[in-house]
Structures are given as structure tokens and as C-alpha cells.
Motif scaffolding. Structure first.
Motif, PDB file in Angstrom:
ATOM      1  N   ASP A  98       0.410  -0.598  -0.086  1.00  0.00           N
ATOM      2  CA  ASP A  98      -0.346  -0.029   0.100  1.00  0.00           C
ATOM      3  C   ASP A  98       0.970   1.410   0.127  1.00  0.00           C
ATOM      4  O   ASP A  98       0.167   2.699  -0.025  1.00  0.00           O
ATOM      5  N   GLU A  99       1.992   1.358   0.205  1.00  0.00           N
ATOM      6  CA  GLU A  99       2.909   2.322   0.087  1.00  0.00           C
ATOM      7  C   GLU A  99       3.069   2.806  -1.670  1.00  0.00           C
ATOM      8  O   GLU A  99       3.108   1.866  -2.177  1.00  0.00           O
ATOM      9  N   GLU A 100       4.052   3.970  -1.277  1.00  0.00           N
ATOM     10  CA  GLU A 100       4.415   4.506  -2.829  1.00  0.00           C
ATOM     11  C   GLU A 100       5.859   4.253  -3.205  1.00  0.00           C
ATOM     12  O   GLU A 100       6.264   3.394  -1.893  1.00  0.00           O
ATOM     13  N   GLU A 101       5.760   4.465  -4.139  1.00  0.00           N
ATOM     14  CA  GLU A 101       7.378   3.950  -4.845  1.00  0.00           C
ATOM     15  C   GLU A 101       8.672   4.513  -3.695  1.00  0.00           C
ATOM     16  O   GLU A 101       8.102   6.133  -3.337  1.00  0.00           O
ATOM     17  N   ILE A 102       9.366   3.929  -3.116  1.00  0.00           N
ATOM     18  CA  ILE A 102      10.850   4.223  -2.781  1.00  0.00           C
ATOM     19  C   ILE A 102      11.329   5.328  -3.355  1.00  0.00           C
ATOM     20  O   ILE A 102      11.444   5.780  -4.267  1.00  0.00           O
ATOM     21  N   ASP A 103      11.329   6.795  -2.476  1.00  0.00           N
ATOM     22  CA  ASP A 103      12.393   8.092  -2.829  1.00  0.00           C
ATOM     23  C   ASP A 103      13.936   7.171  -2.238  1.00  0.00           C
ATOM     24  O   ASP A 103      13.795   7.617  -1.292  1.00  0.00           O
ATOM     25  N   LEU A 104      13.840   6.980  -3.113  1.00  0.00           N
ATOM     26  CA  LEU A 104      16.016   6.377  -3.212  1.00  0.00           C
ATOM     27  C   LEU A 104      16.883   7.265  -2.911  1.00  0.00           C
ATOM     28  O   LEU A 104      17.554   7.581  -1.941  1.00  0.00           O
ATOM     29  N   MET A 105      15.983   9.219  -2.554  1.00  0.00           N
ATOM     30  CA  MET A 105      16.934  10.244  -2.770  1.00  0.00           C
ATOM     31  C   MET A 105      16.289  10.430  -1.044  1.00  0.00           C
ATOM     32  O   MET A 105      17.408  11.513  -0.782  1.00  0.00           O
ATOM     33  N   ASN A 106      15.736  10.029  -0.452  1.00  0.00           N
ATOM     34  CA  ASN A 106      15.740   9.971   0.520  1.00  0.00           C
ATOM     35  C   ASN A 106      16.895  10.677   1.706  1.00  0.00           C
ATOM     36  O   ASN A 106      16.791   8.613   2.148  1.00  0.00           O
ATOM     37  N   PRO A 107      17.271  11.006   2.280  1.00  0.00           N
ATOM     38  CA  PRO A 107      18.772  11.195   2.948  1.00  0.00           C
ATOM     39  C   PRO A 107      18.580  10.447   4.189  1.00  0.00           C
ATOM     40  O   PRO A 107      19.591   9.239   4.320  1.00  0.00           O
ATOM     41  N   ARG A 108      16.962   9.887   4.742  1.00  0.00           N
ATOM     42  CA  ARG A 108      17.103   8.922   5.693  1.00  0.00           C
ATOM     43  C   ARG A 108      17.639   7.793   5.117  1.00  0.00           C
ATOM     44  O   ARG A 108      18.193   6.683   6.664  1.00  0.00           O
ATOM     45  N   ALA A 121      18.728  21.382   7.612  1.00  0.00           N
ATOM     46  CA  ALA A 121      18.755  20.793   7.200  1.00  0.00           C
ATOM     47  C   ALA A 121      20.241  20.132   6.328  1.00  0.00           C
ATOM     48  O   ALA A 121      21.327  20.859   7.133  1.00  0.00           O
ATOM     49  N   ILE A 122      20.584  19.498   5.529  1.00  0.00           N
ATOM     50  CA  ILE A 122      21.789  18.860   5.017  1.00  0.00           C
ATOM     51  C   ILE A 122      21.642  19.893   3.710  1.00  0.00           C
ATOM     52  O   ILE A 122      20.722  19.633   2.658  1.00  0.00           O
ATOM     53  N   ALA A 123      23.207  19.490   3.709  1.00  0.00           N
ATOM     54  CA  ALA A 123      23.697  20.357   2.223  1.00  0.00           C
ATOM     55  C   ALA A 123      23.723  19.456   1.255  1.00  0.00           C
ATOM     56  O   ALA A 123      23.625  18.532   1.598  1.00  0.00           O
ATOM     57  N   TYR A 124      23.223  19.869   0.109  1.00  0.00           N
ATOM     58  CA  TYR A 124      23.203  19.060  -0.628  1.00  0.00           C
ATOM     59  C   TYR A 124      24.436  18.348  -1.449  1.00  0.00           C
ATOM     60  O   TYR A 124      23.975  16.768  -2.036  1.00  0.00           O
ATOM     61  N   ASN A 130      27.024  11.418   0.409  1.00  0.00           N
ATOM     62  CA  ASN A 130      26.972   9.974   1.472  1.00  0.00           C
ATOM     63  C   ASN A 130      26.766   9.007   0.268  1.00  0.00           C
ATOM     64  O   ASN A 130      25.663   7.825   0.917  1.00  0.00           O
ATOM     65  N   PHE A 131      26.179   9.431  -1.145  1.00  0.00           N
ATOM     66  CA  PHE A 131      24.883   8.452  -1.860  1.00  0.00           C
ATOM     67  C   PHE A 131      26.471   7.336  -2.212  1.00  0.00           C
ATOM     68  O   PHE A 131      27.072   7.100  -2.995  1.00  0.00           O
ATOM     69  N   PRO A 132      25.465   6.038  -2.286  1.00  0.00           N
ATOM     70  CA  PRO A 132      26.006   5.240  -2.515  1.00  0.00           C
ATOM     71  C   PRO A 132      25.714   4.478  -3.968  1.00  0.00           C
ATOM     72  O   PRO A 132      25.152   3.722  -4.615  1.00  0.00           O
TER      73      PRO A 132
END
Length: 226
Positions: A98-108, A121-124, A130-132
């Protein structure tokens, strides 16, 4: 094996303490307390680059030794974790029906720092660093998949001996081009980068995010009481 005839103890964790063997997940967490993922990735690239040059690495010998030893502990911990049932771990991101598509760029999912707990806010640039970026989509959702592939490429004993050779090259004028060994440097680099990034996701999702959520909840409770 790459280097020697396999020995009975080659696929045993020789560097971990008894306590670390009992909780290898904690070893992964501690690795990123010493080096955050972008820094670990940067050191790895400089180290591997130096193994093809006659000049020693620009990294200090003591700094490279510390990184080498910590990475060896990370690999041994990953070896133990890979043998456990990780199906219910927090690091695995599952999309509900029932969930929407996962937001891969969600910093969490990959970037949990103390500033988040303070509502800042986290700097862009931080998010990008930190993105793998070497993981596949499925590996990003389930970083434990990386561990099996890592030890399919080389055994624990081979990784341990390989790191020793690479460290020797990193602090000397020796290069893998001078050796008679058949080094698949592209494969080595790919799997080590994937391990560092997968471990980072495990650390963020299973340790740091829950810690920061706890701080946020405590801060909100104090505000409500005031």
C-alpha cells in the motif's frame, strides 16, 4: 586461492576479539566511527592507485596502516554477518503493497547526521557525497546482498592476504605490475567499494538513524513539557 595453499584457519576471523565475534554488526558500526563513508572511499582509491605506481602512497604510513587494519576488521565482521539470517534487519528497505514508490534520494536511507536531529537541513553536497553510487538498485535496498558477492569473488583468507600485499605496495615502491600475481584490480576495487558503501547503509539504517530519532523524540518531549 590467489596466493598460498588454503590453511585450516584461513576462513576464520583472526583479528576480531571474542566480543566482536559475538556482535559483528557492532564492528561494522565502529568502522564508520573511525572513517565516514566518503572519507573511507577516498582513502581506498588513493591506496589502490598507489599500488600501480613506484612512488609510495601520499597517505601517511601510519594512516594507511590504520585504514588497512580497520578494513581487515570490517571484512572479517562482514564474513560473520553474511552467515547469519539478515532477513529481518532494519537495513533492508521493503516497499509495502500500500506504500508509494520508495524515494531513493531520501537522506534517511543513506545519510543520517546529527544536524538532522536538530532540525537543520543537510547540504546537497553532503547528500551527494554520502550516496552509495556503486551499488545496484537491489543492493541499495538490501545491502546484505553485497556480502555474499564479496566472498564469492575471494574467500576471507584471500581477502586478508590480498590486503596485506596491497598494504606492502602502498608503503613501498613495489607495484602489482612488478609481481607475478594475477591481480584483477578492477574487480578488487569494485568489491571493496561496494563493501564500504553497503556497510555504510547498514550503519546508517541500523544504528545512526535510530540514535538520532531518539534524540529528536527526547527534544520534542522537552518542548512539550516546557
Amino acid at each position: 586461492m590467489y596466493f598460498t595453499t588454503p590453511r585450516a584457519w584461513d576462513n576464520l576471523p583472526l583479528r576480531l576479539t571474542t566480543e566482536e565475534i559475538r556482535d559483528p554488526y557492532e564492528v561494522i558500526h565502529e568502522y564508520y566511527s573511525a572513517h565516514d563513508m566518503p572519507r573511507a572511499r577516498q582513502i581506498l582509491n588513493k591506496w589502490l592507485c598507489s599500488t600501480s605506481k613506484e612512488k609510495p602512497s601520499k597517505l601517511s604510513a601510519s594512516g594507511l596502516q590504520f585504514f588497512y587494519e580497520r578494513t581487515e576488521l570490517l571484512i572479517e565482521a562482514a564474513f560473520l554477518v553474511e552467515q547469519l539470517d539478515n532477513s529481518g534487519r532494519k537495513a533492508i528497505t521493503i516497499q509495502g503493497e500500500d506504500e508509494e514508490e520508495i524515494d531513493l534520494m531520501n537522506p534517511r536511507l543513506f545519510c543520517a547526521w546529527i544536524r538532522q536531529s536538530k532540525g537543520e537541513a543537510i547540504a546537497y553536497r553532503e547528500v551527494w557525497e554520502n550516496f552509495p553510487r556503486s551499488l545496484t538498485y537491489k543492493e541499495f535496498l538490501n545491502p546484505y546482498q553485497v556480502l555474499g558477492k564479496f566472498f564469492s569473488f575471494l574467500t576471507l583468507g584471500e581477502w586478508r592476504e590480498l590486503l596485506r600485499e596491497l598494504f606492502s605496495m602502498g608503503i613501498s615502491r613495489r607495484t602489482f605490475l612488478d609481481e607475478t600475481l594475477d591481480f584483477d584490480m578492477l574487480g578488487i576495487k569494485k568489491h571493496l567499494e561496494k563493501l564500504i558503501e553497503a556497510g555504510h547503509l547498514i550503519d546508517v539504517r541500523e544504528y545512526r538513524q535510530s540514535f538520532y530519532d531518539k534524540i529528536i523524540n527526547e527534544t520534542n518531549q522537552k518542548k512539550d513539557e516546557a
